[in-house]
Scaffold this motif. Structure first.
Motif, PDB file in Angstrom:
ATOM      1  N   LEU A 190      32.986  -7.727 -31.527  1.00 42.21           N
ATOM      2  CA  LEU A 190      33.580  -7.929 -32.851  1.00 42.21           C
ATOM      3  C   LEU A 190      32.970  -9.136 -33.559  1.00 42.21           C
ATOM      4  O   LEU A 190      32.732  -9.112 -34.768  1.00 42.21           O
ATOM      5  CB  LEU A 190      35.094  -8.102 -32.716  1.00 42.21           C
ATOM      6  CG  LEU A 190      35.873  -6.862 -32.270  1.00 42.21           C
ATOM      7  CD1 LEU A 190      37.350  -7.183 -32.096  1.00 42.21           C
ATOM      8  CD2 LEU A 190      35.711  -5.725 -33.290  1.00 42.21           C
ATOM      9  N   ARG A 191      32.727 -10.213 -32.792  1.00 40.36           N
ATOM     10  CA  ARG A 191      32.118 -11.394 -33.399  1.00 40.36           C
ATOM     11  C   ARG A 191      30.709 -11.097 -33.910  1.00 40.36           C
ATOM     12  O   ARG A 191      30.348 -11.475 -35.029  1.00 40.36           O
ATOM     13  CB  ARG A 191      32.061 -12.516 -32.371  1.00 40.36           C
ATOM     14  CG  ARG A 191      31.322 -13.758 -32.851  1.00 40.36           C
ATOM     15  CD  ARG A 191      31.213 -14.793 -31.758  1.00 40.36           C
ATOM     16  NE  ARG A 191      30.570 -14.256 -30.568  1.00 40.36           N
ATOM     17  CZ  ARG A 191      29.254 -14.117 -30.414  1.00 40.36           C
ATOM     18  NH1 ARG A 191      28.445 -14.452 -31.407  1.00 40.36           N
ATOM     19  NH2 ARG A 191      28.751 -13.634 -29.285  1.00 40.36           N
ATOM     20  N   GLU A 192      29.905 -10.422 -33.108  1.00 39.36           N
ATOM     21  CA  GLU A 192      28.550 -10.093 -33.537  1.00 39.36           C
ATOM     22  C   GLU A 192      28.557  -9.160 -34.738  1.00 39.36           C
ATOM     23  O   GLU A 192      27.702  -9.281 -35.632  1.00 39.36           O
ATOM     24  CB  GLU A 192      27.780  -9.467 -32.377  1.00 39.36           C
ATOM     25  CG  GLU A 192      27.499 -10.431 -31.243  1.00 39.36           C
ATOM     26  CD  GLU A 192      26.777  -9.764 -30.095  1.00 39.36           C
ATOM     27  OE1 GLU A 192      26.566  -8.535 -30.162  1.00 39.36           O
ATOM     28  OE2 GLU A 192      26.416 -10.466 -29.123  1.00 39.36           O
ATOM     29  N   ARG A 193      29.516  -8.255 -34.776  1.00 37.65           N
ATOM     30  CA  ARG A 193      29.619  -7.377 -35.944  1.00 37.65           C
ATOM     31  C   ARG A 193      29.963  -8.178 -37.199  1.00 37.65           C
ATOM     32  O   ARG A 193      29.401  -7.952 -38.279  1.00 37.65           O
ATOM     33  CB  ARG A 193      30.675  -6.306 -35.690  1.00 37.65           C
ATOM     34  CG  ARG A 193      30.867  -5.331 -36.850  1.00 37.65           C
ATOM     35  CD  ARG A 193      31.829  -4.224 -36.451  1.00 37.65           C
ATOM     36  NE  ARG A 193      32.064  -3.307 -37.551  1.00 37.65           N
ATOM     37  CZ  ARG A 193      33.030  -3.435 -38.444  1.00 37.65           C
ATOM     38  NH1 ARG A 193      33.870  -4.479 -38.355  1.00 37.65           N
ATOM     39  NH2 ARG A 193      33.186  -2.571 -39.419  1.00 37.65           N
ATOM     40  N   GLY A 194      30.900  -9.126 -37.060  1.00 33.16           N
ATOM     41  CA  GLY A 194      31.245  -9.969 -38.201  1.00 33.16           C
ATOM     42  C   GLY A 194      30.080 -10.830 -38.645  1.00 33.16           C
ATOM     43  O   GLY A 194      29.843 -10.998 -39.854  1.00 33.16           O
ATOM     44  N   ASP A 195      29.328 -11.395 -37.680  1.00 34.77           N
ATOM     45  CA  ASP A 195      28.157 -12.196 -38.029  1.00 34.77           C
ATOM     46  C   ASP A 195      27.117 -11.353 -38.761  1.00 34.77           C
ATOM     47  O   ASP A 195      26.490 -11.822 -39.724  1.00 34.77           O
ATOM     48  CB  ASP A 195      27.544 -12.807 -36.769  1.00 34.77           C
ATOM     49  CG  ASP A 195      28.452 -13.846 -36.131  1.00 34.77           C
ATOM     50  OD1 ASP A 195      29.378 -14.326 -36.824  1.00 34.77           O
ATOM     51  OD2 ASP A 195      28.263 -14.155 -34.938  1.00 34.77           O
ATOM     52  N   ALA A 196      26.932 -10.109 -38.292  1.00 34.87           N
ATOM     53  CA  ALA A 196      25.956  -9.234 -38.949  1.00 34.87           C
ATOM     54  C   ALA A 196      26.390  -8.898 -40.369  1.00 34.87           C
ATOM     55  O   ALA A 196      25.574  -8.870 -41.299  1.00 34.87           O
ATOM     56  CB  ALA A 196      25.776  -7.952 -38.125  1.00 34.87           C
ATOM     57  N   ARG A 197      27.677  -8.668 -40.569  1.00 34.03           N
ATOM     58  CA  ARG A 197      28.152  -8.362 -41.917  1.00 34.03           C
ATOM     59  C   ARG A 197      28.012  -9.562 -42.847  1.00 34.03           C
ATOM     60  O   ARG A 197      27.645  -9.413 -44.011  1.00 34.03           O
ATOM     61  CB  ARG A 197      29.613  -7.912 -41.852  1.00 34.03           C
ATOM     62  CG  ARG A 197      29.815  -6.573 -41.159  1.00 34.03           C
ATOM     63  CD  ARG A 197      31.271  -6.158 -41.163  1.00 34.03           C
ATOM     64  NE  ARG A 197      31.772  -5.976 -42.517  1.00 34.03           N
ATOM     65  CZ  ARG A 197      33.020  -5.614 -42.808  1.00 34.03           C
ATOM     66  NH1 ARG A 197      33.890  -5.429 -41.825  1.00 34.03           N
ATOM     67  NH2 ARG A 197      33.392  -5.461 -44.044  1.00 34.03           N
ATOM     68  N   ARG A 198      28.314 -10.766 -42.330  1.00 29.71           N
ATOM     69  CA  ARG A 198      28.147 -11.951 -43.170  1.00 29.71           C
ATOM     70  C   ARG A 198      26.676 -12.189 -43.511  1.00 29.71           C
ATOM     71  O   ARG A 198      26.342 -12.546 -44.651  1.00 29.71           O
ATOM     72  CB  ARG A 198      28.725 -13.171 -42.450  1.00 29.71           C
ATOM     73  CG  ARG A 198      30.240 -13.241 -42.514  1.00 29.71           C
ATOM     74  CD  ARG A 198      30.738 -14.595 -42.015  1.00 29.71           C
ATOM     75  NE  ARG A 198      30.475 -14.773 -40.598  1.00 29.71           N
ATOM     76  CZ  ARG A 198      31.312 -14.411 -39.643  1.00 29.71           C
ATOM     77  NH1 ARG A 198      32.473 -13.848 -39.952  1.00 29.71           N
ATOM     78  NH2 ARG A 198      31.022 -14.620 -38.381  1.00 29.71           N
TER      79      ARG A 198
END
Length: 454
Positions: A190-198
């Motif tokens: 979930l963290r990596e997905r959020g970082d990718a979206r940002r």
């Protein structure tokens, strides 16, 4: 001479440094969220579990594992307070709680078993605390760090269980090992997905700004190419007048003849330099039909022909123009007025097909300004799809640049009930504003043109 350590040792040292280094500044968990409740949720959860685990951990270590009161209280405080630290430093919080758990297990080994029914080597409160900390670490730390946390938890649990298997029949260390790994895996994903979206959002913002700036520069280059003909005409007139002055004016002194000759030579040199500049501007699209740009530039007098061609395309347009046309309209203003009407009508065709449109060209009350007004209603068929659902922003950007070039003003925007309005005031007298502004364009995209369909 200082010898470098062997390659395996150097790699191990680098890996250890990478594992023990926190991933970024101590930003609170959820601190980047726009929602206030999300930013406060980690603190609420941390305080809630701290207040719950502090007495339970101290009591369990003293009563069920036979540790002294002081040691049990100290270890309970260390594990409970680590939940508060985890909001900003999950790796440090896990290290503190993990160390306190190991100390408790080793201290318990020094004495006889007190309660063989309790899990070994981790008490239930320690398991809950460790799971929460592993979840927090998964939301912040990098993959090597998470792997090290997972392996350290599993290996230490297996070793302590193997040292004293008689203390409990349950394999709670396996539960902590498996469940903690799953929590860290999910939180990390979930963290990596959020970082990718940002990162994608930041890149889109940068791309949008670059696209707007590129559009602005393209429009300015286009206007510069068109203005070449205007300036070249004036320079040609200066050259002809300077060359013919000695023949038209009798009795000129020799000094005046030389002065006119110098003026003509300077004008011809300027024309040559302008042709070189134009070649640079047209070099990128020399094979794309640049010959059309060398045709005579249109002006206000050709607006009726433009309107007539637009009417033939199916757009009802009403034109109002003064008769006769204004005298001595500067060529830059003449060209700018035509291009503004051309862009406005093109936008109506693209974004509001079939809309009733009114074009008005007039001279201001003081006789010093040329007023251009293009107003269209909403699309004739509300359900009809526009020719273009998006825009490049070239139309409105080009209008603004042309108006700035002559020192005028431009007012554009949607109308109540649908439709769009373009109103330009172009000074007929020379004044400030004859240079391109140097500020960058922000927030101007084709979306503004799309409001014609509102």
């Amino acid at each position: 001479m200082i010898q470098s350590p062997p390659a395996p040792l150097a790699r191990a040292r680098a890996f250890a440094i990478d594992v023990c280094t926190p991933a970024g500044p101590p930003v609170p968990l959820g601190g980047r969220s726009r929602r206030r409740w999300v930013r406060r949720l980690p603190y609420v959860v941390a305080w809630l579990f701290t207040a719950l685990m502090l007495p339970l951990t101290g009591y369990g270590l003293a009563q069920e594992y036979g540790l002294g009161f002081g040691l049990s209280l100290s270890l309970g405080v260390a594990q409970a307070v680590s939940l508060l630290v985890a909001v900003r430093r999950p790796l440090l919080a896990w290290a503190v709680a993990f160390t306190a758990g190991l100390v408790a297990a080793v201290a318990a080994l020094a004495g006889p078993p007190v309660n063989g029914d309790w899990p070994w080597p981790w008490p239930p409160t320690t398991v809950i605390t460790m799971l929460l900390l592993m979840l927090a670490a998964g939301m912040r730390e990098r993959r090597p760090t998470l792997l090290a946390i997972w392996l350290a938890t599993g290996v230490s649990g297996a070793v302590l269980r193997g040292v004293a298997p008689e203390r409990s029949s349950s394999n709670v260390w396996i539960t902590l090992f498996v469940t903690g790994g799953i929590l860290m895996l999910l939180a990390g994903a979930l963290r990596e997905r959020g970082d990718a979206r940002r990162a994608l959002a930041e890149q889109e913002t940068i791309s949008e700004a670059e696209r707007a700036r590129r559009t602005l520069l393209e429009e300015r280059t286009r206007i510069a190419r068109e203005l070449h003909d205007v300036v070249a005409h004036h320079m040609s007139v200066i050259t002809v007048q300077a060359d013919s002055a000695p023949y038209r004016i009798a009795g000129l002194p020799e000094q005046a003849r030389e002065e006119f000759g110098a003026i003509a030579a300077t004008a011809r040199e300027s024309l040559t330099e302008m042709r070189r500049l134009l070649g640079v501007l047209r070099s990128e699209d020399a094979s794309g039909g640049g010959g059309a740009e060398r045709a005579p530039q249109p002006g206000v007098a050709r607006i009726p022909q433009l309107v007539e061609a637009t009417v033939r395309s199916g757009l009802p347009v009403e034109l109002t123009m003064p008769e006769p046309l204004p005298d001595a309209v500067p060529q830059t203003v003449d060209l700018s007025a035509y291009r503004i009407v051309q862009e406005a009508l093109a936008n109506v065709v693209r974004h509001a097909p079939g809309a009733d449109t009114r074009v008005s060209v007039s001279v201001g009350e003081a006789g010093t300004d040329l007023m251009v007004l293009v107003v269209n209603t909403a699309a004739a068929d509300r359900d009809a799809r526009p020719v273009e659902t998006g825009g490049t922003g070239h139309g409105l950007i080009g209008m603004r640049e042309r108006v700035r070039l002559v020192g005028g003003t431009l007012d554009t925007g949607p109308l109540d009930g649908g439709g769009f309005r373009v109103a330009a005031r172009l000074p007929l007298t020379s004044g400030p504003g004859t240079q391109f502004p140097t500020e960058t364009l922000t927030g101007t995209t084709g979306k503004e043109e799309d409001s014609r369909t509102a």
